[in-house]
Design a protein around this motif. Structure first.
Motif: not given
Length: 118
Positions: A19-23, A54-60, A90-94
Motif C-alpha cells: 500500500n502507499d503508506t508501506t511504500r 493516501v488510499g488508507a482506510p479510516g482505521g484498523y 494503518i497496517r504496514l505488515g506483520e
C-alpha cells in the motif's frame, strides 16, 4: 516484500503489505532507532517524517505481531498484544512466525529496520 528487524544477536522478519503508506515507509529504510514501550501493548518509534495516508482506510484493529502506522501522531507501532479498532491506524505488515516476544522484551538497544534481500 520482506522486512528484516535486527537487534543484538536477534533477527526477525516481517511480511509487508502493498500500500502507499508501506511504500513510503520502505523509502526511508534502513532505519536504526530505539523502541519505546507504549501502554504495555506495543513498541513504537517516530520516523524522521510523517508517512502518506493516501488510499488508507479510516482505521484498523491490530493483532499481536502487526506493524502499523498511527497517522495522528506519526509513529510506527509494533503490537505485541491484540488491541481494539483505532481510527488513524494503518497496517504496514506483520512479524513472521511467533517471535514477537523477542521484540517485546527489548529495552534500550538499537533496532535496525531494513529490506531483506531475497
Amino acid at each position: 516484500m520482506k522486512l528484516k528487524i535486527s537487534f543484538g544477536d536477534t533477527e526477525l522478519t516481517a511480511t509487508l503489505n502493498d500500500n502507499d503508506t508501506t511504500r513510503d515507509f520502505i523509502s526511508m529504510l534502513p532505519i536504526t532507532t530505539q523502541l519505546e514501550d507504549y501502554a504495555n501493548n506495543e513498541k513504537i518509534f517516530y520516523p524522521e517524517r510523517k508517512l502518506t495516508k493516501v488510499g488508507a482506510p479510516g482505521g484498523y484493529q491490530p493483532s499481536k505481531g502487526d506493524i502499523t502506522y498511527y497517522a495522528p501522531w506519526g509513529d510506527v507501532a509494533i503490537f505485541y498484544k491484540d488491541f481494539s479498532y483505532s481510527l488513524g491506524l494503518i497496517r504496514l505488515g506483520e512479524i513472521d512466525g511467533n517471535r514477537i516476544e523477542k521484540l517485546q522484551k527489548i529495552a534500550t538497544e538499537p533496532v535496525t529496520f531494513e529490506i531483506l534481500e531475497e
